[in-house]
Motif scaffolding. Structure first.
Motif, PDB file in Angstrom:
ATOM      1  N   ALA A 354     -21.341 -10.598  18.521  1.00 13.10           N
ATOM      2  CA  ALA A 354     -20.786 -11.922  18.801  1.00 13.10           C
ATOM      3  C   ALA A 354     -19.312 -11.878  19.157  1.00 13.10           C
ATOM      4  N   THR A 355     -18.590 -10.985  18.524  1.00 13.04           N
ATOM      5  CA  THR A 355     -17.152 -10.890  18.770  1.00 13.04           C
ATOM      6  C   THR A 355     -16.656  -9.547  18.266  1.00 13.04           C
ATOM      7  N   SER A 356     -15.518  -9.153  18.755  1.00 16.41           N
ATOM      8  CA  SER A 356     -14.924  -7.887  18.328  1.00 16.41           C
ATOM      9  C   SER A 356     -14.028  -8.166  17.117  1.00 16.41           C
ATOM     10  N   LEU A 357     -14.494  -7.706  15.937  1.00 15.13           N
ATOM     11  CA  LEU A 357     -13.770  -7.948  14.701  1.00 15.13           C
ATOM     12  C   LEU A 357     -12.940  -6.746  14.307  1.00 15.13           C
ATOM     13  N   GLN A 358     -11.682  -7.007  13.951  1.00 13.82           N
ATOM     14  CA  GLN A 358     -10.849  -5.985  13.315  1.00 13.82           C
ATOM     15  C   GLN A 358     -10.324  -6.562  11.999  1.00 13.82           C
ATOM     16  N   LEU A 359     -10.568  -5.806  10.939  1.00 12.01           N
ATOM     17  CA  LEU A 359     -10.090  -6.222   9.617  1.00 12.01           C
ATOM     18  C   LEU A 359      -9.088  -5.176   9.145  1.00 12.01           C
ATOM     19  N   ALA A 360      -7.850  -5.589   9.018  1.00 15.05           N
ATOM     20  CA  ALA A 360      -6.792  -4.690   8.557  1.00 15.05           C
ATOM     21  C   ALA A 360      -6.620  -4.842   7.051  1.00 15.05           C
ATOM     22  N   LEU A 361      -6.482  -3.703   6.352  1.00 21.06           N
ATOM     23  CA  LEU A 361      -6.350  -3.707   4.892  1.00 21.06           C
ATOM     24  C   LEU A 361      -5.150  -2.879   4.482  1.00 21.06           C
ATOM     25  N   SER A 362      -4.487  -3.329   3.408  1.00 24.73           N
ATOM     26  CA  SER A 362      -3.430  -2.534   2.791  1.00 24.73           C
ATOM     27  C   SER A 362      -3.613  -2.595   1.287  1.00 24.73           C
ATOM     28  N   ALA A 363      -3.141  -1.552   0.584  1.00 24.61           N
ATOM     29  CA  ALA A 363      -3.328  -1.467  -0.860  1.00 24.61           C
ATOM     30  C   ALA A 363      -2.101  -0.849  -1.495  1.00 24.61           C
ATOM     31  N   GLY A 364      -1.829  -1.264  -2.712  1.00 28.26           N
ATOM     32  CA  GLY A 364      -0.707  -0.702  -3.446  1.00 28.26           C
ATOM     33  C   GLY A 364      -0.803  -1.057  -4.921  1.00 28.26           C
ATOM     34  N   ARG A 365       0.110  -0.482  -5.671  1.00 25.90           N
ATOM     35  CA  ARG A 365       0.143  -0.735  -7.115  1.00 25.90           C
ATOM     36  C   ARG A 365       1.481  -1.384  -7.465  1.00 25.90           C
ATOM     37  N   PHE A 366       1.489  -2.149  -8.545  1.00 27.49           N
ATOM     38  CA  PHE A 366       2.737  -2.732  -9.030  1.00 27.49           C
ATOM     39  C   PHE A 366       2.613  -2.939 -10.528  1.00 27.49           C
ATOM     40  N   GLY A 367       3.733  -3.170 -11.157  1.00 26.66           N
ATOM     41  CA  GLY A 367       3.751  -3.383 -12.596  1.00 26.66           C
ATOM     42  C   GLY A 367       4.886  -4.304 -12.981  1.00 26.66           C
ATOM     43  N   PRO A 368       4.978  -4.684 -14.269  1.00 24.94           N
ATOM     44  CA  PRO A 368       6.067  -5.557 -14.723  1.00 24.94           C
ATOM     45  C   PRO A 368       7.430  -4.948 -14.388  1.00 24.94           C
ATOM     46  N   GLY A 369       8.297  -5.789 -13.952  1.00 23.51           N
ATOM     47  CA  GLY A 369       9.631  -5.330 -13.616  1.00 23.51           C
ATOM     48  C   GLY A 369       9.827  -5.086 -12.136  1.00 23.51           C
ATOM     49  N   ASP A 370       8.766  -4.919 -11.366  1.00 21.92           N
ATOM     50  CA  ASP A 370       8.898  -4.741  -9.923  1.00 21.92           C
ATOM     51  C   ASP A 370       9.367  -6.041  -9.275  1.00 21.92           C
ATOM     52  N   GLU A 371      10.004  -5.909  -8.132  1.00 21.27           N
ATOM     53  CA  GLU A 371      10.471  -7.080  -7.398  1.00 21.27           C
ATOM     54  C   GLU A 371       9.357  -7.620  -6.510  1.00 21.27           C
ATOM     55  N   ARG A 372       9.163  -8.925  -6.589  1.00 15.91           N
ATOM     56  CA  ARG A 372       8.109  -9.544  -5.787  1.00 15.91           C
ATOM     57  C   ARG A 372       8.308  -9.248  -4.295  1.00 15.91           C
ATOM     58  N   SER A 373       9.521  -9.418  -3.838  1.00 20.80           N
ATOM     59  CA  SER A 373       9.788  -9.249  -2.404  1.00 20.80           C
ATOM     60  C   SER A 373       9.512  -7.820  -1.953  1.00 20.80           C
ATOM     61  N   SER A 374       9.908  -6.835  -2.744  1.00 19.49           N
ATOM     62  CA  SER A 374       9.693  -5.442  -2.348  1.00 19.49           C
ATOM     63  C   SER A 374       8.200  -5.106  -2.324  1.00 19.49           C
ATOM     64  N   ILE A 375       7.448  -5.660  -3.260  1.00 20.79           N
ATOM     65  CA  ILE A 375       5.995  -5.410  -3.285  1.00 20.79           C
ATOM     66  C   ILE A 375       5.363  -5.952  -2.011  1.00 20.79           C
ATOM     67  N   LEU A 376       5.671  -7.208  -1.694  1.00 25.19           N
ATOM     68  CA  LEU A 376       5.043  -7.838  -0.532  1.00 25.19           C
ATOM     69  C   LEU A 376       5.521  -7.199   0.764  1.00 25.19           C
ATOM     70  N   ILE A 377       6.750  -6.759   0.810  1.00 25.20           N
ATOM     71  CA  ILE A 377       7.245  -6.080   2.018  1.00 25.20           C
ATOM     72  C   ILE A 377       6.470  -4.786   2.227  1.00 25.20           C
ATOM     73  N   ARG A 378       6.269  -4.005   1.164  1.00 28.95           N
ATOM     74  CA  ARG A 378       5.532  -2.754   1.301  1.00 28.95           C
ATOM     75  C   ARG A 378       4.096  -3.018   1.750  1.00 28.95           C
ATOM     76  N   LEU A 379       3.473  -4.028   1.157  1.00 26.48           N
ATOM     77  CA  LEU A 379       2.088  -4.347   1.531  1.00 26.48           C
ATOM     78  C   LEU A 379       2.005  -4.862   2.962  1.00 26.48           C
ATOM     79  N   ASP A 380       2.978  -5.683   3.373  1.00 19.71           N
ATOM     80  CA  ASP A 380       2.973  -6.202   4.741  1.00 19.71           C
ATOM     81  C   ASP A 380       3.191  -5.079   5.751  1.00 19.71           C
ATOM     82  N   ASP A 381       4.087  -4.123   5.433  1.00 14.92           N
ATOM     83  CA  ASP A 381       4.305  -2.985   6.320  1.00 14.92           C
ATOM     84  C   ASP A 381       3.022  -2.174   6.476  1.00 14.92           C
ATOM     85  N   ALA A 382       2.353  -1.915   5.361  1.00 17.29           N
ATOM     86  CA  ALA A 382       1.100  -1.162   5.421  1.00 17.29           C
ATOM     87  C   ALA A 382       0.048  -1.937   6.196  1.00 17.29           C
TER      88      ALA A 382
END
Length: 644
Positions: A354-382
């Motif tokens: 029906a259509t050409s599907l592309q699903l992009a995925l990224s994965a990472g780990r985080f824990g207490p004390g990590d910065e929200r912005s840095s986590i999301l930046i790393r995931l968005d880059d991936a």
């Protein structure tokens, strides 16, 4: 006073009155009869003896002998013959009137007043003397006493039989009252049940009124729950897929980053449906919506397949094409990442025609004390790297996304088994207090003494979950804490709260041993609270209800921890006998900036208070936050902002 006791008193009173009345009537009649019969006997005996004496020679010795002979052969109190001048010619009397076993008080009460029999004894045409005859009355008293005793025994027997029959009938008639009492107590315990209406008209009206009251309160709570559910769907859920929205994702992420245990590690996966606008043009709006729903369903299914690898999952739709999946306490992200990629490739292949599907995925780990912005930046880059590859694939957010663990699987198994066997599992206690500072309980948090250090729950619980040892750990801590309480001499010691895992709830053997342990420590049951996660009540309602049905009547306080957006899905929340709700940290994070969370929190506290539940906020970090929670109706709190 119990109704049954009142019945016995009433029957006893009626029987006593009836006995006294019957005794008085029969006593007077019997005494009058005995007096009359004795008087007639005295007259007959006097006339007979006088006639005999009139026919014999009037020799004083002979007369004396005849009087003595008659006295000895009959039951006489007095035989006396007096001459015309009143002087005795012959006389025989008894000093006492023997009455056998008749009590003295009864003899005085029933004293018989019998006139003597009097007859004239002639001597030819002259009067020789006057004869007086008095019979013994003791036999009549004995007969009267026996009659009274027999009457009493009959009345006593009849009263006992009537009392027993009355108790049986009363128990049958008042059984609806017992049901009403149980229903009233159930309403007091926030359980709203209906009672069958009895046949007795008066009881039927009472039971019907109670049923109406119970139904109205239940309906009121149902309406409140529906209103909260509607609010939840509107404020925290994606309208199309039913999963969390961007606001929910931010709340959960913020709560996990603010956690007190720095050793906890979580997994975060981002999934993007690439070029959604083109897909919508090719498939149309309805089919595109169906595709997005299917994508959300597959993400949830993959998470469910790896349930033993993490403690909780949170799926959210961030925007039209992006989804985020947070897995708390994720032990190993690689197997799940591989299965997630495979599932997305299957989805793309399924719609390839029906259509050409592309699903992009990224994965990472985080824990207490990590910065929200840095986590999301790393995931968005991936995610951008995965999208650039123009195929359905997954990119890791860091080079070494899986932080090296302290030990491998076999080593962890040995460490946990040794800790359980050598009783090196203990608890650290953290205060949960009311808004005004009063202690509610101290939460027992798991700790493990390793050879080198004390390990927190975030370090070993993920491995315990994977190795199936969580039930044994829960049982070990429960046994240790209950025995510690039993040894505490102070009856007003500090209450504790035990956290039970879902694994313990589902393991029948361990659950049975735990309930047996609770049953053997009921003396301190009021000092023990038992907490289970909200997901236990949602995913396993039968096991959760069975546990509550045993633990609550024993006197233990049962609560739901990590209560959040799904609490309104517990249909029988008011019937479980729960004591409190401990809110998930994601509901109380950054309340000042989230009107939706404040509104939902007000709704939850109102519903909980309506059914008698205490509402506790978890993870409170400051006095200002504590004050704000109090204004929203929260009763207590735990966390760094709560003084020990």
């Amino acid at each position: 006073m119990a109704l049954n006791r009142q019945l016995w008193i009433a029957i006893a009173s009626v029987m006593v009155i009836a006995f006294v009345s019957s005794l008085a009537i029969s006593f007077q009649s019997a005494r009058a009869y005995f007096e009359e019969q004795l008087h007639l006997k005295n007259i007959d005996n006097a006339n007979t003896l006088a006639l005999t004496l009139s026919q014999v020679e009037k020799d004083p010795v002979l007369i004396e002998l005849m009087i003595a002979a008659q006295f000895d052969t009959g039951h006489y109190q007095r035989l006396e013959l007096l001459d015309p001048s009143g002087e005795p010619i012959a006389s025989r009397t008894r000093a006492t009137d023997a009455v056998g076993d008749v009590p003295g008080w009864f003899a005085e009460l029933a004293e018989l007043r019998v006139d003597p029999g009097i007859a004239q004894v002639p001597d030819g045409w002259q009067q020789y003397g006057t004869l007086y005859v008095e019979s013994l009355s003791g036999f009549a008293l004995e007969a009267l006493w026996d009659t009274t005793v027999e009457l009493f025994l009959w009345f006593f027997g009849i009263a006992a039989v009537l009392g027993l029959l009355g108790s049986m009938v009363l128990k049958s008639l008042t059984r609806p009252l017992d049901d009403v009492v149980d229903q009233a107590e159930s309403i007091g315990n926030q359980r709203f049940i209906a009672t069958p209406e009895p046949r007795t008209l008066e009881f039927r009206r009472v039971v019907r009124s109670m049923n109406i009251l119970s139904a109205r309160v239940r309906d009121m709570l149902g309406e409140e729950r529906s209103r909260l559910e509607e609010m939840r769907q509107r404020l925290q859920r994606d309208a199309l897929t039913g999963v969390g929205n961007r606001g929910r994702f931010d709340d959960v992420l913020g709560a996990l980053l603010a956690d007190d245990d720095p050793n906890r590690q979580h997994g975060l996966f981002l999934v993007r449906l690439v070029d959604l606008a083109e897909i919508n043009r090719q498939l149309g709006h309805q089919k595109t919506d169906a595709l997005i729903k299917e994508l959300a369903t597959r993400l949830g299914t993959v998470a469910g397949e790896h349930r033993d690898s993490f403690s909780d999952d949170h799926l959210a739709r961030l925007n039209g094409s992006d989804f985020a999946l947070i897995l708390t306490d994720l032990l190993d992200a690689k197997p799940l990442a591989e299965r997630l990629t495979e599932a997305m490739q299957e989805l793309a292949a399924r719609h390839a025609e029906a259509t050409s599907l592309q699903l992009a995925l990224s994965a990472g780990r985080f824990g207490p004390g990590d910065e929200r912005s840095s986590i999301l930046i790393r995931l968005d880059d991936a995610l951008a790297r995965a999208e650039h590859r123009e195929t359905t694939c997954l990119e890791w957010a860091t080079q070494g996304e899986d932080v090296d663990r302290l030990h491998g699987s076999d080593e962890w198994r040995a460490i946990l088994h040794d800790a359980i066997e050598q009783q090196r599992i203990h608890a650290a206690h953290f205060a949960t207090r009311r808004i005004d500072g009063r202690l509610i309980h101290r939460e027992a948090m798991l700790r493990l003494e390793d050879a080198r250090q004390t390990l927190t729950a975030g370090q070993f619980l993920p491995w315990a979950r994977r190795l199936g040892l969580l039930p044994q750990l829960d049982l070990a801590v429960a046994e240790s804490e209950l025995e510690r309480l039993a040894r505490t001499p102070d009856p007003d010691g500090e209450p504790i709260a035990l956290n039970l895992s879902i694994d313990t709830l589902l393991d029948e053997s361990t659950r049975g041993r735990l309930l047996g342990l609770l049953a053997s420590h009921t003396a301190r049951a009021a000092m023990v609270s038992i907490e289970l996660a909200e997901r236990a009540a949602i995913d396993h309602p039968a096991a959760f209800r069975e546990f509550c049905a045993v633990a609550v009547p024993l006197g233990y306080r049962v609560g739901i921890e990590k209560a959040g957006l799904a609490v309104t899905e517990i249909d029988v929340l008011h019937e479980l006998g729960l004591s409190y709700l401990k809110l998930d940290r994601s509901l109380t994070t950054d309340l000042a900036a989230s009107e939706s969370n404040r509104s939902y929190l007000r709704g939850i506290t109102g519903m909980a208070h309506a059914i008698g539940l205490t509402v506790i906020a978890d993870g409170v970090r400051s006095a200002e936050e504590l004050t704000q929670l109090g204004e929203l109706g929260v009763d207590g709190a735990s966390g760094p902002g709560v003084p020990e």
